[in-house]
Design an enzyme around this catalytic site. Sequence first.
Site, PDB file in Angstrom:
ATOM      1  N   LYS A 197      60.562  57.142  29.531  1.00 23.38           N
ATOM      2  CA  LYS A 197      61.561  57.424  28.489  1.00 23.38           C
ATOM      3  C   LYS A 197      62.936  57.190  29.087  1.00 23.38           C
ATOM      4  O   LYS A 197      63.278  57.762  30.125  1.00 23.38           O
ATOM      5  CB  LYS A 197      61.416  58.870  28.013  1.00 23.38           C
ATOM      6  CG  LYS A 197      62.058  59.139  26.666  1.00 23.38           C
ATOM      7  CD  LYS A 197      61.303  58.489  25.517  1.00 23.38           C
ATOM      8  CE  LYS A 197      60.481  59.457  24.714  1.00 23.38           C
ATOM      9  NZ  LYS A 197      59.502  58.771  23.854  1.00 23.38           N
ATOM     10  N   THR A 206      55.323  58.661  27.365  1.00 21.31           N
ATOM     11  CA  THR A 206      56.771  58.695  27.625  1.00 21.31           C
ATOM     12  C   THR A 206      57.353  59.987  27.050  1.00 21.31           C
ATOM     13  O   THR A 206      58.318  60.533  27.576  1.00 21.31           O
ATOM     14  CB  THR A 206      57.495  57.468  27.030  1.00 21.31           C
ATOM     15  OG1 THR A 206      57.433  57.521  25.609  1.00 21.31           O
ATOM     16  CG2 THR A 206      56.918  56.160  27.546  1.00 21.31           C
ATOM     17  N   HIS A 249      94.222  41.570  35.643  1.00 22.47           N
ATOM     18  CA  HIS A 249      95.488  40.858  35.853  1.00 22.47           C
ATOM     19  C   HIS A 249      96.622  41.447  35.015  1.00 22.47           C
ATOM     20  O   HIS A 249      96.441  41.758  33.834  1.00 22.47           O
ATOM     21  CB  HIS A 249      95.325  39.386  35.480  1.00 22.47           C
ATOM     22  CG  HIS A 249      94.266  38.683  36.277  1.00 22.47           C
ATOM     23  ND1 HIS A 249      94.313  38.590  37.654  1.00 22.47           N
ATOM     24  CD2 HIS A 249      93.128  38.061  35.894  1.00 22.47           C
ATOM     25  CE1 HIS A 249      93.248  37.921  38.077  1.00 22.47           C
ATOM     26  NE2 HIS A 249      92.505  37.592  37.033  1.00 22.47           N
TER      27      HIS A 249
HETATM   28  O1  LIG Z   1      93.158  39.085  44.920  1.00 24.54           O
HETATM   29  C1  LIG Z   1      92.925  37.971  44.417  1.00 24.54           C
HETATM   30  N1  LIG Z   1      91.878  37.246  44.870  1.00 24.54           N
HETATM   31  C2  LIG Z   1      91.556  36.021  44.358  1.00 24.54           C
HETATM   32  O2  LIG Z   1      90.577  35.358  44.798  1.00 24.54           O
HETATM   33  C3  LIG Z   1      92.375  35.530  43.312  1.00 24.54           C
HETATM   34  N2  LIG Z   1      92.366  34.379  42.578  1.00 24.54           N
HETATM   35  C4  LIG Z   1      93.383  34.448  41.696  1.00 24.54           C
HETATM   36  O3  LIG Z   1      93.672  33.546  40.828  1.00 24.54           O
HETATM   37  N3  LIG Z   1      94.070  35.606  41.857  1.00 24.54           N
HETATM   38  C5  LIG Z   1      93.460  36.306  42.865  1.00 24.54           C
HETATM   39  N4  LIG Z   1      93.717  37.525  43.417  1.00 24.54           N
END
Ligand SMILES: O=c1[nH]c(=O)c2[nH]c(=O)[nH]c2[nH]1
Length: 307
Positions: free
Chosen positions: A12, A57, A259
Amino acid sequence: MPTILGQNQYGKAENRVVKITRDGATHHIKDLNVSVALSGDMDEVHYSGSNANVLPTDTTKNTVFAFAKEYGIESAEQFGIHLARHFVTSQEPIHQARIRIEEYSWERIETSDANSKFIGADEVKHSFVRKGQETRLTQITYDGEKWEVVSGLKDLVVMNSTNSEFWGYVKDKYTTLQEAYDRILATQVSSRWRFNWTDDEQKMPNWEKSYEQTRKHMLQAFAETYSLSLQQTLYQMGARIINNRSEIDEVRFSLPNKHHFLVDLEPFGLKNDNEVYFAADRPYGLIEATILRDGCEARIPVDMTNL
Ligand SMILES: O=c1[nH]c(=O)c2[nH]c(=O)[nH]c2[nH]1
């Protein structure tokens, strides 16, 4: 027969068990999501439909709830070990049990000063807010002889608003990325670590303390590393754990690079002095690696998302 049965398991999944321990007026919560997977002599149920070896189960679900009452939940690891041992030792046809547990943590809600005078305490003892932070994870596997305990966490979001650079990388005709000498470094940590405890007779780690300390070392390494890449930060996080926690031999990370792009404010006649960013949700760089104690074997699967 032209076909044969391959690897199989059953049980389960996602039993949501909440255990309240009442210490007078002070209550404690353990909130788990427990998945049971059993394997062993299960050929016949697949080939002929004979259920003679099949513990339902539904029974595995009931066992989870009954064990919460009978033995309590000291830690997710301890609870999983109890369950795995029970299934393998009480059912002859079952040779292996794998118990996966997610744990959600709850924090006490602090009361207002006026109210704490009224109730004579600093905090309400039975009101909690669920932590918006990470989910704690564990997986226990037992084959009747050896244990493997892999614990970890997911969804721990962290950010450094400076002390991160990224430059000196390979550039080809498709490279447009600008070198960064002061950028934001942010990630949502998913990590698993493998304990070297394998035997019932030896002393078990203190699971609760181990988790707290491992998390602490991970976060401190993230904060204290002056980062030239997320890869370097990742390695430092793992190395810090291995160097400080003798019960752990292997750590694996999956780190999305969340990012943060500087926004061009020139069109508005404004200078962006590393202050205003666009937080992109996708695509994201995905940096993954295992860090091992020297001489130890890597056993955490490369794709650990289901673990
Ligand atoms: O810390 C990072 N590693 C990467 O491999 C990478 N590649 C990227 O475009 N930015 C980053 N930043």
